[in-house]
Design a protein around this motif. Sequence first.
Motif, PDB file in Angstrom:
ATOM      1  N   GLY A 284     -14.389  70.012  -2.987  1.00 44.57           N
ATOM      2  CA  GLY A 284     -15.794  70.219  -2.646  1.00 44.57           C
ATOM      3  C   GLY A 284     -16.711  69.048  -2.924  1.00 44.57           C
ATOM      4  O   GLY A 284     -17.924  69.231  -3.052  1.00 44.57           O
ATOM      5  N   ALA A 285     -16.177  67.825  -2.982  1.00 43.77           N
ATOM      6  CA  ALA A 285     -17.018  66.657  -3.268  1.00 43.77           C
ATOM      7  C   ALA A 285     -18.095  66.454  -2.211  1.00 43.77           C
ATOM      8  O   ALA A 285     -19.137  65.846  -2.486  1.00 43.77           O
ATOM      9  CB  ALA A 285     -16.154  65.401  -3.397  1.00 43.77           C
ATOM     10  N   ASP A 286     -17.866  66.959  -0.992  1.00 43.79           N
ATOM     11  CA  ASP A 286     -18.867  66.798   0.069  1.00 43.79           C
ATOM     12  C   ASP A 286     -20.200  67.461  -0.294  1.00 43.79           C
ATOM     13  O   ASP A 286     -21.259  67.013   0.161  1.00 43.79           O
ATOM     14  CB  ASP A 286     -18.350  67.386   1.381  1.00 43.79           C
ATOM     15  N   HIS A 287     -20.151  68.515  -1.106  1.00 37.27           N
ATOM     16  CA  HIS A 287     -21.399  69.178  -1.511  1.00 37.27           C
ATOM     17  C   HIS A 287     -22.256  68.230  -2.345  1.00 37.27           C
ATOM     18  O   HIS A 287     -23.493  68.244  -2.249  1.00 37.27           O
ATOM     19  CB  HIS A 287     -21.090  70.446  -2.317  1.00 37.27           C
TER      20      HIS A 287
ATOM     21  N   ARG B 266     -21.896  64.772  -2.254  1.00 39.19           N
ATOM     22  CA  ARG B 266     -22.243  63.612  -1.417  1.00 39.19           C
ATOM     23  C   ARG B 266     -23.438  63.916  -0.520  1.00 39.19           C
ATOM     24  O   ARG B 266     -24.302  63.058  -0.290  1.00 39.19           O
ATOM     25  CB  ARG B 266     -21.044  63.215  -0.560  1.00 39.19           C
ATOM     26  N   ARG B 267     -23.490  65.132  -0.002  1.00 39.68           N
ATOM     27  CA  ARG B 267     -24.582  65.489   0.907  1.00 39.68           C
ATOM     28  C   ARG B 267     -25.933  65.341   0.213  1.00 39.68           C
ATOM     29  O   ARG B 267     -26.872  64.751   0.761  1.00 39.68           O
ATOM     30  CB  ARG B 267     -24.387  66.913   1.406  1.00 39.68           C
TER      31      ARG B 267
ATOM     32  N   ARG C  67     -26.585  63.550  -2.473  1.00 40.05           N
ATOM     33  CA  ARG C  67     -26.813  62.152  -2.832  1.00 40.05           C
ATOM     34  C   ARG C  67     -27.262  61.348  -1.613  1.00 40.05           C
ATOM     35  O   ARG C  67     -28.125  60.480  -1.706  1.00 40.05           O
ATOM     36  CB  ARG C  67     -25.541  61.533  -3.423  1.00 40.05           C
ATOM     37  N   ASP C  68     -26.663  61.643  -0.446  1.00 42.67           N
ATOM     38  CA  ASP C  68     -27.056  60.933   0.768  1.00 42.67           C
ATOM     39  C   ASP C  68     -28.506  61.220   1.144  1.00 42.67           C
ATOM     40  O   ASP C  68     -29.162  60.400   1.806  1.00 42.67           O
ATOM     41  CB  ASP C  68     -26.135  61.327   1.930  1.00 42.67           C
ATOM     42  N   GLU C  69     -29.001  62.391   0.734  1.00 39.71           N
ATOM     43  CA  GLU C  69     -30.397  62.745   0.996  1.00 39.71           C
ATOM     44  C   GLU C  69     -31.347  62.151  -0.036  1.00 39.71           C
ATOM     45  O   GLU C  69     -32.565  62.348   0.049  1.00 39.71           O
ATOM     46  CB  GLU C  69     -30.542  64.265   1.012  1.00 39.71           C
TER      47      GLU C  69
ATOM     48  N   PRO D  43     -20.827  75.039  -3.153  1.00 40.53           N
ATOM     49  CA  PRO D  43     -22.001  74.687  -2.357  1.00 40.53           C
ATOM     50  C   PRO D  43     -23.284  74.806  -3.178  1.00 40.53           C
ATOM     51  O   PRO D  43     -23.363  75.568  -4.147  1.00 40.53           O
ATOM     52  CB  PRO D  43     -21.974  75.710  -1.224  1.00 40.53           C
ATOM     53  N   GLU D  44     -24.286  74.041  -2.777  1.00 41.42           N
ATOM     54  CA  GLU D  44     -25.579  74.084  -3.455  1.00 41.42           C
ATOM     55  C   GLU D  44     -26.139  75.499  -3.467  1.00 41.42           C
ATOM     56  O   GLU D  44     -26.081  76.215  -2.464  1.00 41.42           O
ATOM     57  CB  GLU D  44     -26.559  73.151  -2.746  1.00 41.42           C
TER      58      GLU D  44
END
Length: 339
Positions: A126-129, A131-132, A134-136, A273-274
Amino acid sequence: MSAEPVAPADAGSTAVPPGPGLRARTAAWATDLGFAAGWGAVKLLPEPVARGGFDAAGRWAAGRDGRGVRQLRANLRVVTGGRLTEGELDALTRRAVRSYARYWQEAFRLPRLRSDRIVAGTEVVGADHVRRARDEGRGLVMVLPHSGNWDAAGVWFVDFLGGPFLTVAERLRPESLYRRFLAYRESLGMRVVPLTGGPRPSTEVLREWLADGGVTCLLVDRNLGTGGVPVSFFGRTATMPGGAALLAAQTGAALIPTVCQFTDRGWRLTFSPEVPVGGSGRLRDRVGAAMQGVADAFADGIARRPEDWHVLGRIWADVPPDPGAAPASSPSRTGPEPG
């Protein structure tokens, strides 16, 4: 044994009251000596020797069946939904105490382990949660239960972020013990602010850190202070500190539940997820709903590997420690030990 001294302070928990008596001061001094010996001697042992010694200590502690182990067994009965036989529950409890012993063995040895070894040995889900968010350009409030090795997870996270995150530590007694844990966590790349006794209130420091896009990690599955947010946790009412959700609401940071666990070769880190905390409605209601989302994410992760949940204290008001073995002279005794 207690997980609390080595954990960052639970968000919203209270400090230890001032003015300890002689017995408390003596116990604190002895504890400090024990940790000094751990960091001074255990980390010098060959890894197989340290691992075997702590595993044996875990087996011994489980067999001793003290109050903490009996509370752990009662907690695990709730986590597993009462589906296990008493024999199966005993086996799970033994694995849980050995897992806890593994945490301590690693805690004493982590400062001498290379960070690249820890990173390579960590499975991440779930690292994409993360990264999303952080990218914002948003801050992150990572909330964790007392599961697996959160310090090893911290080493992975520092590498992932390319810099430190901020956490909070209770002010332990004696002061030398607090300083040891401060130095330990800072040696792993973290930044630590004291819950109390610092030059500025910890909540103020955290808000500024998050507003600037920083990251904080807080343990929130035990509410050590008064009050707290009521949640349904494994189908029973518990309370969790709401400070983490409040910080996310105040700063726009992403609130992300994170569960750490062990694997045979290292560690596992699962990001959920957030959990939303913004929107309309009263702030108090939004914080309560967010903490329920956190509790649900924790329950899902803990249920997958309950032996790595290291909580030897009381979580649910209606779940006391399991009763101890009845003395031979009193075979009819069924209640828990007093005190």
